[in-house]
Design a protein around this motif. Structure first.
Motif, PDB file in Angstrom:
ATOM      1  N   LEU A   1      -0.951  -4.230   7.324  1.00 18.21           N
ATOM      2  CA  LEU A   1       0.090  -4.641   8.243  1.00 18.21           C
ATOM      3  C   LEU A   1       1.337  -3.808   7.960  1.00 18.21           C
ATOM      4  O   LEU A   1       1.759  -3.675   6.828  1.00 18.21           O
ATOM      5  N   ALA A   2       1.915  -3.230   9.047  1.00 16.07           N
ATOM      6  CA  ALA A   2       3.179  -2.517   8.886  1.00 16.07           C
ATOM      7  C   ALA A   2       4.308  -3.494   9.158  1.00 16.07           C
ATOM      8  O   ALA A   2       4.250  -4.253  10.123  1.00 16.07           O
TER       9      ALA A   2
ATOM     10  N   ILE B   1       7.094  -0.544   5.609  1.00 15.88           N
ATOM     11  CA  ILE B   1       6.107  -0.430   4.544  1.00 15.88           C
ATOM     12  C   ILE B   1       4.774  -1.004   5.036  1.00 15.88           C
ATOM     13  O   ILE B   1       4.736  -1.716   6.036  1.00 15.88           O
ATOM     14  N   ILE B   2       3.700  -0.641   4.350  1.00 14.66           N
ATOM     15  CA  ILE B   2       2.402  -1.212   4.703  1.00 14.66           C
ATOM     16  C   ILE B   2       1.983  -2.183   3.611  1.00 14.66           C
ATOM     17  O   ILE B   2       1.958  -1.826   2.428  1.00 14.66           O
TER      18      ILE B   2
ATOM     19  N   LYS C   1       0.821  -1.215   0.000  1.00 12.61           N
ATOM     20  CA  LYS C   1       0.000   0.000   0.000  1.00 12.61           C
ATOM     21  C   LYS C   1       0.846   1.251   0.000  1.00 12.61           C
ATOM     22  O   LYS C   1       0.692   2.100  -0.851  1.00 12.61           O
ATOM     23  N   LEU C   2       1.685   1.394   1.014  1.00 13.05           N
ATOM     24  CA  LEU C   2       2.597   2.539   0.966  1.00 13.05           C
ATOM     25  C   LEU C   2       3.912   2.297   1.679  1.00 13.05           C
ATOM     26  O   LEU C   2       4.061   1.341   2.418  1.00 13.05           O
ATOM     27  N   TYR C   3       4.832   3.216   1.433  1.00 14.87           N
ATOM     28  CA  TYR C   3       6.086   3.237   2.145  1.00 14.87           C
ATOM     29  C   TYR C   3       6.004   4.339   3.188  1.00 14.87           C
ATOM     30  O   TYR C   3       5.352   5.347   2.961  1.00 14.87           O
TER      31      TYR C   3
END
Ligand SMILES: Nc1nc2c(ncn2[C@@H]2O[C@H](COP(=O)(O)OP(=O)(O)OP(=O)(O)O)[C@@H](O)[C@H]2O)c(=O)[nH]1
Lengths: 589, 74
Positions: free
Chosen positions: B59-60, B50-51, B41-43
């Protein structure tokens, strides 16, 4: 009595359900040997509910899991209440499958039905119940819907006895288990609509944005700080001090007019003075925790941990540990309490050891007094330098501890980012009150005892009641004073001020006020050189904050950690103060 | 290739997880198993962690750990 074990993934509403079921009839303690909270509650003396820590599975090697497993095996559990997030059954049922190993009746509480409904998820409860061999009850804990049914069922003792061994398919292979869950869910769930981008995803794009993330984070912290120390907490605390505590003192002075002076001194100077000076912190502690509960419940806390992780990792901590440090600038006590929410024991301990180095509110009066006398015109610069010194030392000590006593492999860091929620008022209030109550009870008992002791020492010697100059305390100060001699402040008065400062750092100032009398400013100016004054402040910054911190440390981590924390800080403060004094003396002559 | 090779917004299917025993167990218990679709999903603003998203939740995870999640070659 029926014993029910309450289990579920983190963040599924376990605490909310527990509070509804047991009301105020609950008892909080620690599981033996670990810093994991143990909560028990009762429904009408008929059912005992034990709230187990939030976990995803039983076999992934965490303390929380060990505790849950042991309790299920040895705790005479009659029924397992497994609460799951109905909007995310797929993952939640994994734990349910594992729970079936224990051959106990399971009540499967489908929580967050409101969220599931909004997502268009329809669940066939009967089918789910037969497929898994459990009793199913749909609820919305935060709205109070369905909670009565859970209560009734538990009280009636009318749950399924475990059905035969063939009704579930738990194996040691995660793939098999998930395949089974998917099979069951395919028959049980109808999903009506497919979601597009949710609101939460849009919020994340802003809150976790490359450029906005940190400014927003700082803004949120700023608001919580203002709320605590300027808008709500501090004013309430001042009001409490001014009206209630002073009122009580006035009232007591009246009442005790005719009793012997030692008795009224004990009550007023000793007990009310000591306990009162701590009590006034209650509004601050509660305001701060209201803010923190808000962050927790809204789902932001996990995001803060996410963006701070890379920075915190440098000193051996994970992102989540950042929060206690921020709170530490306000008050060390709630800061250590909030370390409870960290995942690993190592993080909790390291954080609790470092947090007292953040300069708390109570140290400010000492800085203020000395800065006006010795550094007129530079008060803010001197104060600010102390705050910075605290942070710098915390980083150094963090690096030191990371490479020595906490030299363990980094735990893998995985945290679930919960969906954003508007926090429920009831939940916030309950959480905040819970923290306030703990503060009152634990800090209160120790403070009470210490107040009496300090009062006694400062008013008596072997010949009975006396003035302070010849009291036990003055003698004691004389004994300790040489320790501080190398830093230029080896008088019995400063030794006693530092010693009584263990009650609360403000007491350093008030003790000096008592022992030096009214002409405090002029006398102090003769007793210290500016360099000695600054190294005295460094000592105040770094040594053990106060008795409440010691009490909390003991409550959260036990005697050994408490002792370690006290001694390392005393030593650290001495060393740094010594260096500051001697190096500046060399340079400034 | 590992999950770290995906850019934000890209998806893949999990092939296997290796490395730290605890990490493997935890991810598997969460349903991060062979064949599961997963999306980055993102950094984080500083590039790490990251997610990732699978089975409907976020989840991170640190890159160092995420390297151990291998994806199926497309
Ligand atoms: N929409 C909705 N929110 C709920 C429901 N039940 C609980 N919540 C919210 O979910 C959040 C988490 O609830 P908690 O009771 O703290 O969850 P928990 O399982 O105890 O979480 P941990 O203490 O982290 O294990 C809170 O913000 C609750 O208000 C529900 O039925 N519907």
């Amino acid at each position: 009595m029926i014993t029910a074990a309450l289990l579920g993934n983190p963040n599924v509403g376990k605490t909310t359900l527990f509070n509804y079921l047991t009301g105020s009839n609950q008892y909080i303690g620690n599981w033996p040997g670990v810093t994991v909270e143990k909560k028990e509650g009762y429904i009408e003396n008929r059912v005992k509910i034990v709230d187990l820590p939030g976990i995803y599975a039983l076999d992934t090697f965490s303390n929380e899991e060990k505790i849950s497993k042991e309790f299920l095996e040895k705790g005479n559990v009659d029924v397992i209440v497994n609460i799951v997030d109905a909007s995310s059954l797929n993952r939640n049922l994994y734990l349910t499958l594992q729970l079936k190993q224990f051959n106990k009746p399971i009540v499967l509480v489908l929580n967050m039905m409101d969220v599931a409904n909004a997502k268009g998820i329809k669940i066939n409860y009967e089918k789910l119940a037969t497929k898994l061999g459990v009793t199913v009850i749909p609820i919305s804990a935060s709205k109070g819907i369905g909670v009565e049914e859970v209560k009734k069922l538990l009280e009636s003792g009318n749950f399924f006895s475990p059905v035969n061994e063939n009704d579930y398919h738990y194996t040691d292979d995660e793939k098999e288990n998930y395949r089974f869950i998917e099979e069951v869910l395919a028959e049980v769930i109808v999903k009506e609509k497919i979601e597009s981008t949710t609101i939460g995803e849009k919020i994340d794009l802003i809150v976790l944005n490359k450029y906005l993330a940190y400014p927003l984070f700082l803004l949120i912290l700023y608001i919580i700080f203002m709320f605590t120390f300027s808008w709500v907490g501090q004013p309430l605390s001042d009001a409490l001090d001014e009206y209630i505590i002073s009122g009580i003192v006035a009232l007591l002075e009246n009442l005790l007019q005719n009793s012997s002076p030692w008795f009224s001194s004990l009550i007023i100077d000793g007990i009310v003075g000591g306990v009162g000076s701590v009590l006034v912190f209650l509004p601050i502690v509660m305001a701060l925790f209201l803010g923190i509960s808000f962050l927790e419940d809204s789902g932001y806390m996990a995001r803060a941990a996410f963006i701070m992780d890379k920075i915190m990792r440098k000193i051996g901590l994970s992102g989540k540990a950042f929060i206690p440090f921020i709170i530490g600038f306000g008050c060390t006590v709630p800061a250590i309490m909030s370390a409870r929410t960290l995942e690993s024991e190592k993080d909790r301990k390291l954080t609790a050891l470092l947090v007292p180095l953040m300069s708390c509110n109570a140290r400010l009066p000492v800085y203020a007094l000395f800065a006006t006398i010795f550094f007129p015109g530079n008060e803010s610069a001197i104060t600010f330098s102390l705050y910075l010194l605290g942070v710098a030392i915390a980083i150094l000590i963090g690096l030191l501890f990371k490479n020595t006593i906490f030299k363990k492999d980094e735990e893998p860091f995985i945290i679930e980012l919960p969906e954003y929620k508007v926090p429920e008022l009831r939940n916030l209030m309950l959480n905040t009150w819970e923290k306030g109550k703990g503060f009152l009870k634990k800090a209160g008992t120790i403070i009470f005892a210490m107040s009496v002791i300090v009062w006694f020492l400062s008013n008596f010697n072997f010949n009975g009641m006396t003035d302070m100059e010849s009291s036990f305390l003055a003698h004691l100060g004389g004994v300790i004073a040489p320790v501080f001699k190398p830093m230029g402040y080896g008088t019995w008065q400063s030794a006693v001020a530092l010693l009584t400062g263990l009650m609360a750092k403000e007491v350093v100032v008030s003790t000096m006020g008592v022992v030096y009398g009214l002409d405090l400013h002029n006398i102090l100016a003769q007793q210290f050189t500016p360099i000695a004054a600054y190294s005295f402040l460094v000592y105040v910054l770094l040594y053990t904050p106060c008795i409440s911190v010691i009490a909390v440390m003991r409550k959260e981590f036990g005697n050994k950690m408490m002792a370690f924390s006290v001694f390392y800080q005393l030593l650290l403060a001495w060393i740094v103060s010594f260096i500051v004094f001697n190096v500046s003396s060399l340079i400034l002559g | 290739m590992s999950i770290c090779d995906l850019k934000p917004g890209q998806c893949g299917y999990i092939q296997s997880i290796s490395g730290n025993k605890k990490l493997v167990k935890r991810l598997m218990a969460l349903g991060c198993i062979e064949g599961t679709p997963v999306k980055v999903k993102l950094y984080a603003p500083l590039g790490d962690p990251i997610i990732i998203n699978f089975r409907g939740f976020d989840l991170a995870i640190r890159k160092k750990d995420a390297m151990n999640i291998q994806l199926r070659e497309a």
